[in-house]
Every structure is written in structure tokens, then in C-alpha cells.
Design a protein around this motif. Structure first.
Motif, PDB file in Angstrom:
ATOM      1  N   GLY A  20       0.894  -1.142  -0.192  1.00 60.59           N
ATOM      2  CA  GLY A  20       0.065   0.011   0.056  1.00 60.59           C
ATOM      3  C   GLY A  20       0.828   1.432  -0.076  1.00 60.59           C
ATOM      4  O   GLY A  20       2.167   1.196   0.089  1.00 60.59           O
ATOM      5  N   GLY A  21       0.014   2.466  -0.095  1.00 59.65           N
ATOM      6  CA  GLY A  21       0.662   3.659   0.055  1.00 59.65           C
ATOM      7  C   GLY A  21       0.399   4.290   1.450  1.00 59.65           C
ATOM      8  O   GLY A  21      -0.781   4.399   1.766  1.00 59.65           O
ATOM      9  N   PHE A  22       1.646   4.774   1.955  1.00 58.90           N
ATOM     10  CA  PHE A  22       1.172   5.579   2.978  1.00 58.90           C
ATOM     11  C   PHE A  22       2.444   6.711   3.145  1.00 58.90           C
ATOM     12  O   PHE A  22       3.636   6.523   2.627  1.00 58.90           O
ATOM     13  CB  PHE A  22       1.165   4.994   4.260  1.00 58.90           C
ATOM     14  N   ASP A  46       7.663   6.713   4.888  1.00 58.97           N
ATOM     15  CA  ASP A  46       6.562   6.536   3.783  1.00 58.97           C
ATOM     16  C   ASP A  46       6.645   5.286   3.280  1.00 58.97           C
ATOM     17  O   ASP A  46       7.916   4.470   3.434  1.00 58.97           O
ATOM     18  CB  ASP A  46       6.817   8.043   3.112  1.00 58.97           C
ATOM     19  N   ALA A  47       6.104   4.948   2.611  1.00 58.45           N
ATOM     20  CA  ALA A  47       5.951   3.627   1.992  1.00 58.45           C
ATOM     21  C   ALA A  47       7.253   3.332   1.053  1.00 58.45           C
ATOM     22  O   ALA A  47       7.771   1.937   1.013  1.00 58.45           O
ATOM     23  CB  ALA A  47       4.754   3.486   0.975  1.00 58.45           C
ATOM     24  N   GLU A  48       7.500   4.296   0.345  1.00 53.51           N
ATOM     25  CA  GLU A  48       8.815   4.024  -0.689  1.00 53.51           C
ATOM     26  C   GLU A  48      10.032   3.774   0.178  1.00 53.51           C
ATOM     27  O   GLU A  48      10.917   2.891  -0.187  1.00 53.51           O
ATOM     28  CB  GLU A  48       8.864   5.285  -1.405  1.00 53.51           C
ATOM     29  N   ASP A  49      10.327   4.752   1.244  1.00 48.43           N
ATOM     30  CA  ASP A  49      11.364   4.488   2.335  1.00 48.43           C
ATOM     31  C   ASP A  49      11.246   2.919   2.970  1.00 48.43           C
ATOM     32  O   ASP A  49      12.249   2.435   2.905  1.00 48.43           O
ATOM     33  CB  ASP A  49      11.481   5.550   2.935  1.00 48.43           C
ATOM     34  N   ALA A  50      10.284   3.000   3.389  1.00 48.42           N
ATOM     35  CA  ALA A  50       9.872   1.638   4.225  1.00 48.42           C
ATOM     36  C   ALA A  50      10.546   0.202   3.319  1.00 48.42           C
ATOM     37  O   ALA A  50      10.863  -0.611   3.707  1.00 48.42           O
ATOM     38  CB  ALA A  50       8.354   1.435   4.664  1.00 48.42           C
TER      39      ALA A  50
END
Length: 84
Positions: A20-22, A46-50
């Protein structure tokens, strides 16, 4: 899973999947390996860094992301764990 139930924070090394996106600071659902909900917490990334740091040591965060962030993906103070 047991570590979270003992009151520990969720570290990147303990994350095997990000869906998902967050955004940073958003509430996310934490699922166990079986897909059952373990708890909910406020994510420090955020989702990309996670996605980039999942499964990695907290010591590697700065070299992966190019900045020093929190050592925890979700700090225990920002995490609510359900009952077993």
C-alpha cells in the motif's frame, strides 16, 4: 511477533513486506506472517522508504536512504498491539 507483544518497537529488520501507499506518520496495520493483524502504529517512514529499508539493519538506514532517520520503523510508543 513475540517481540512486539513484549513491548518492543518494530525495526526494519523485522519487516518482510510493505503493502500500500502511506506517508510518514500515517497509521498502518501490522500483520504477522500468517496475515493476521498484530497491531497498528504510526510509521516513521513513507511507503517508498519503508520498502527500501525493510529487512535491513537500522544501522544501514542512512546509507540506503541518504539521511539518518529513526532506528525504528514503528516506535513502541506509537504502536498498539492486540491480544493473542
Amino acid at each position: 511477533m513475540a517481540a512486539l507483544r513484549r513491548g518492543n518497537s518494530l525495526l526494519p529488520v523485522g519487516v518482510i513486506r510493505v503493502d500500500g501507499g502511506f506517508a510518514r506518520g500515517d497509521a498502518v496495520i501490522v500483520l504477522g506472517p500468517d496475515g493476521a493483524e498484530i497491531g497498528r502504529g504510526l510509521c516513521a517512514y513513507d511507503a517508498e522508504d519503508a520498502q527500501k529499508i525493510k529487512g535491513r539493519s537500522s544501522a544501514d538506514i542512512a546509507s540506503i536512504l541518504g539521511f539518518s532517520g529513526r532506528a525504528e520503523m514503528i516506535h513502541r510508543d506509537d504502536l498498539v498491539v492486540g491480544r493473542e
